[in-house]
Write an enzyme that holds these catalytic residues in place. Structure first.
Site, PDB file in Angstrom:
ATOM      1  N   HIS A 259      47.373  39.703  34.280  1.00 11.09           N
ATOM      2  CA  HIS A 259      47.023  38.547  35.105  1.00 11.09           C
ATOM      3  C   HIS A 259      48.034  38.434  36.235  1.00 11.09           C
ATOM      4  CE1 HIS A 259      45.945  34.456  36.294  1.00 11.09           C
ATOM      5  NE2 HIS A 259      44.809  34.686  35.663  1.00 11.09           N
ATOM      6  N   ASP A 310      39.205  36.718  30.052  1.00  8.84           N
ATOM      7  CA  ASP A 310      38.003  37.547  29.907  1.00  8.84           C
ATOM      8  C   ASP A 310      37.986  38.347  28.609  1.00  8.84           C
ATOM      9  OD1 ASP A 310      38.079  38.028  33.409  1.00  8.84           O
ATOM     10  OD2 ASP A 310      36.579  36.918  32.266  1.00  8.84           O
TER      11      ASP A 310
HETATM   12  C1  SDX Z   1      40.415  36.552  35.997  1.00  7.82           C
HETATM   13  O1  SDX Z   1      43.526  34.738  39.318  1.00  7.82           O
HETATM   14  C2  SDX Z   1      42.961  34.111  38.338  1.00  7.82           C
HETATM   15  O2  SDX Z   1      43.329  33.013  37.968  1.00  7.82           O
HETATM   16  C3  SDX Z   1      41.770  34.819  37.755  1.00  7.82           C
HETATM   17  C4  SDX Z   1      41.204  34.227  36.472  1.00  7.82           C
HETATM   18  C5  SDX Z   1      40.544  32.901  36.740  1.00  7.82           C
HETATM   19  O3  SDX Z   1      40.419  32.107  35.785  1.00  7.82           O
HETATM   20  O4  SDX Z   1      40.029  32.701  37.856  1.00  7.82           O
HETATM   21  O5  SDX Z   1      42.225  34.067  35.536  1.00  7.82           O
HETATM   22  C6  SDX Z   1      40.109  35.120  35.894  1.00  7.82           C
HETATM   23  O6  SDX Z   1      40.062  37.131  36.978  1.00  7.82           O
HETATM   24  C7  SDX Z   1      41.203  37.236  34.917  1.00  7.82           C
HETATM   25  C8  SDX Z   1      41.534  38.729  35.268  1.00  7.82           C
HETATM   26  C9  SDX Z   1      40.313  39.586  34.873  1.00  7.82           C
HETATM   27  N1  SDX Z   1      40.517  40.982  35.337  1.00  7.82           N
HETATM   28  C10 SDX Z   1      40.792  41.974  34.467  1.00  7.82           C
HETATM   29  O7  SDX Z   1      40.964  41.805  33.276  1.00  7.82           O
HETATM   30  C11 SDX Z   1      40.868  43.350  35.102  1.00  7.82           C
HETATM   31  C12 SDX Z   1      42.056  44.129  34.551  1.00  7.82           C
HETATM   32  N2  SDX Z   1      43.275  43.447  35.012  1.00  7.82           N
HETATM   33  C13 SDX Z   1      43.941  43.978  36.142  1.00  7.82           C
HETATM   34  O8  SDX Z   1      43.288  44.772  37.018  1.00  7.82           O
HETATM   35  C14 SDX Z   1      45.101  43.151  36.633  1.00  7.82           C
HETATM   36  O9  SDX Z   1      45.859  42.787  35.552  1.00  7.82           O
HETATM   37  C15 SDX Z   1      44.792  41.942  37.475  1.00  7.82           C
HETATM   38  C16 SDX Z   1      43.854  42.273  38.594  1.00  7.82           C
HETATM   39  C17 SDX Z   1      44.209  40.869  36.650  1.00  7.82           C
HETATM   40  C18 SDX Z   1      46.109  41.438  38.046  1.00  7.82           C
HETATM   41  O10 SDX Z   1      46.584  42.465  38.819  1.00  7.82           O
HETATM   42  P1  SDX Z   1      47.911  42.363  39.702  1.00  7.82           P
HETATM   43  O11 SDX Z   1      48.585  41.053  39.567  1.00  7.82           O
HETATM   44  O12 SDX Z   1      47.558  42.830  41.066  1.00  7.82           O
HETATM   45  O13 SDX Z   1      48.867  43.386  38.953  1.00  7.82           O
HETATM   46  P2  SDX Z   1      48.965  44.895  39.339  1.00  7.82           P
HETATM   47  O14 SDX Z   1      47.596  45.467  39.546  1.00  7.82           O
HETATM   48  O15 SDX Z   1      49.961  45.028  40.431  1.00  7.82           O
HETATM   49  O16 SDX Z   1      49.533  45.525  37.980  1.00  7.82           O
HETATM   50  C19 SDX Z   1      50.929  45.468  37.692  1.00  7.82           C
HETATM   51  C20 SDX Z   1      51.198  46.630  36.744  1.00  7.82           C
HETATM   52  C21 SDX Z   1      50.645  47.949  37.281  1.00  7.82           C
HETATM   53  O17 SDX Z   1      51.427  48.966  36.719  1.00  7.82           O
HETATM   54  P3  SDX Z   1      52.204  49.956  37.740  1.00  7.82           P
HETATM   55  O18 SDX Z   1      51.112  50.584  38.592  1.00  7.82           O
HETATM   56  O19 SDX Z   1      53.137  49.050  38.552  1.00  7.82           O
HETATM   57  O20 SDX Z   1      52.925  50.910  36.818  1.00  7.82           O
HETATM   58  O21 SDX Z   1      50.506  46.417  35.508  1.00  7.82           O
HETATM   59  C22 SDX Z   1      49.520  47.426  35.326  1.00  7.82           C
HETATM   60  C23 SDX Z   1      49.282  48.058  36.680  1.00  7.82           C
HETATM   61  O22 SDX Z   1      48.871  49.386  36.528  1.00  7.82           O
HETATM   62  N3  SDX Z   1      48.298  46.752  34.883  1.00  7.82           N
HETATM   63  C24 SDX Z   1      47.421  47.283  34.040  1.00  7.82           C
HETATM   64  C25 SDX Z   1      46.458  46.303  33.864  1.00  7.82           C
HETATM   65  N4  SDX Z   1      46.760  45.224  34.605  1.00  7.82           N
HETATM   66  C26 SDX Z   1      47.914  45.523  35.240  1.00  7.82           C
HETATM   67  N5  SDX Z   1      47.388  48.492  33.425  1.00  7.82           N
HETATM   68  C27 SDX Z   1      46.326  48.703  32.602  1.00  7.82           C
HETATM   69  N6  SDX Z   1      45.345  47.791  32.376  1.00  7.82           N
HETATM   70  C28 SDX Z   1      45.382  46.593  32.997  1.00  7.82           C
HETATM   71  N7  SDX Z   1      44.412  45.694  32.772  1.00  7.82           N
END
Ligand code: SDX
Length: 373
Positions: A259, A310
């Site tokens: 998140h 989710d």
């Molecule tokens: C919602 O914003 C909100 O409030 C949204 C929400 C709401 O109520 O409106 O809460 C609802 O959208 C929840 C999120 C649902 N999405 C997912 O579950 C999709 C998977 N999650 C990710 O793609 C990610 O965690 C995000 C998009 C939710 C957040 O991404 P960020 O803040 O941009 O973090 P990032 O992509 O920079 O990741 C940081 C690190 C990375 O590692 P490095 O590349 O630095 O080594 O964490 C890793 C990412 O690769 N990472 C994940 C991951 N999420 C982050 N690795 C594997 N699986 C994941 N799900």
């Protein structure tokens, strides 16, 4: 100009009185009420009233609000015809986005910008979106739509319209609580989208249509359906470890984890984890819950990541007999309340939302005629 932050991470874009999130303390607060003060105590309708008005409704106000929603639930016949004509395999979020845009054509207030007209449009959207989602859900399975019952609340009515029979008490209460948990979430991507559109003094239907488009993405609201597809693809609890190993090897994003704000866990997941377990036990099908628990444990151990809203909503909705393709439209059904609360607040003290971009492209280019290029 301020410094650049990819994805506007931690950038404060505006001030709001609607929702507070503390990413370290795992706190989610609606208008001063921690969700622990609302889930299991208030109904979704009471929480919507709170989001829109800044206070919980008195009994008479709540009754009037529920009557207003019941009176606004009917869809224009032309919209029902559109839903019937929509391709059966069209993505329900695309159908919802299109239907909400079309709704604006039939609303006499669509271009009226005063606060009362916008409140009426918010109520119409809240009343009609679940009907659109349920009708589309039935039509895509070749079933006739089931009109809403005016005496049922939004949560129970949705399950009634979808399944053609009234839900049991536990199913209705769990779904109502899930709607509360999804209602608002500060300046998430779809809510920010709604505020940007509203800040140009465009209309409510344009802002909500744009917000649906933003929520549709798998990095935002689209993750819940993907979580259920993942669980079904893994198939059995004893295959979780090998599946995750391979997925992380492929550098895949595991849907339902991580998140932008919550770095110590999403408080909503705690409730939904319990709902998934309760419904699984009630139906004698706890495997999806158990597989989710194993995934949760491994994702923390291997990536230090926690489940977000989710993750457990997937198995909870699946246990409620809701088709996966409707999981994100249900997120929209609930979040319409938050979007419209933010639209109303934006208009109360509007300023066009227009950030800057740091230009990093070429400079001082000289034109060369095409026959010399
Ligand atoms: C919602 O914003 C909100 O409030 C949204 C929400 C709401 O109520 O409106 O809460 C609802 O959208 C929840 C999120 C649902 N999405 C997912 O579950 C999709 C998977 N999650 C990710 O793609 C990610 O965690 C995000 C998009 C939710 C957040 O991404 P960020 O803040 O941009 O973090 P990032 O992509 O920079 O990741 C940081 C690190 C990375 O590692 P490095 O590349 O630095 O080594 O964490 C890793 C990412 O690769 N990472 C994940 C991951 N999420 C982050 N690795 C594997 N699986 C994941 N799900």
């Amino acid at each position: 100009m301020s410094t650049f932050k990819a994805g506007l991470e931690d950038i404060v874009a505006l001030r709001s009185e609607i929702c507070f999130i503390d990413g370290q303390k795992r706190q989610l607060v609606y208008r001063g009420y921690d969700i622990s003060e609302l889930v299991g105590k208030a109904t979704f309708e009471e929480v919507v009233y709170l989001l829109w008005n800044g206070q919980l409704p008195a009994a008479a106000e709540l009754e009037r609000f529920k009557e207003q929603l019941a009176a606004e639930a009917a869809l224009p016949e032309q919209l029902v015809d559109f839903l019937k004509a929509s391709p059966k395999d069209a993505e329900p979020m695309a159908v919802l986005r299109t239907a909400v845009s079309a709704l604006g054509l039939f609303d006499p207030d669509t271009s009226v910008q005063d606060r009362e007209a916008n409140r009426r449009k918010a109520a119409r959207l809240l009343a009609k979106v679940p009907v659109i989602v349920a009708y589309n859900g039935r039509l895509r399975e070749g079933k006739d739509p089931v009109p809403p019952k005016p005496e049922l609340g939004l949560a129970a009515n949705f399950l009634y319209m979808l399944h053609g029979r009234e839900p049991g008490r536990m199913d209705a209460e769990v779904f109502d609580a899930a709607l509360i948990l999804h209602a608002d979430h500060e300046l998430n991507a779809s809510t920010f989208t709604a505020r940007v559109v509203t800040s140009t003094l465009s209309d409510v239907y344009s802002a909500v249509t744009a917000a649906i488009g933003a929520l549709k993405g798998p990095l935002h609201g689209g993750a819940n359906e993907q979580v259920m597809r993942t669980l079904l693809a893994i198939g059995e609890a004893d295959r979780v470890d090998e599946w995750l190993e391979a997925a992380l090897e492929r550098k895949e994003r595991i849907m339902g984890f991580g998140h932008r704000v919550y770095k110590t866990g999403d408080p909503r997941a705690d409730y939904l984890r319990r709902f998934s377990q309760q419904l699984g036990e009630k139906r004698g099908e706890t495997k999806w819950y158990e597989m989710s628990r194993r995934l949760e444990q491994l994702m923390y151990e291997k990536k230090g990541l926690y489940p977000n809203v989710d993750f457990y909503s997937a198995s909870t909705y699946y246990m409620l007999g809701i088709p996966m393709e409707l999981f994100t439209p249900i997120f929209a059904f609930s979040r319409v309340s938050g979007w419209t609360a933010h639209i109303l607040e934006q208009l109360d003290d509007n300023r066009l939302i227009r950030p800057r971009a740091e230009y990093v492209g070429p400079r001082d280019q000289t034109f060369v005629p095409v026959d010399q290029r």
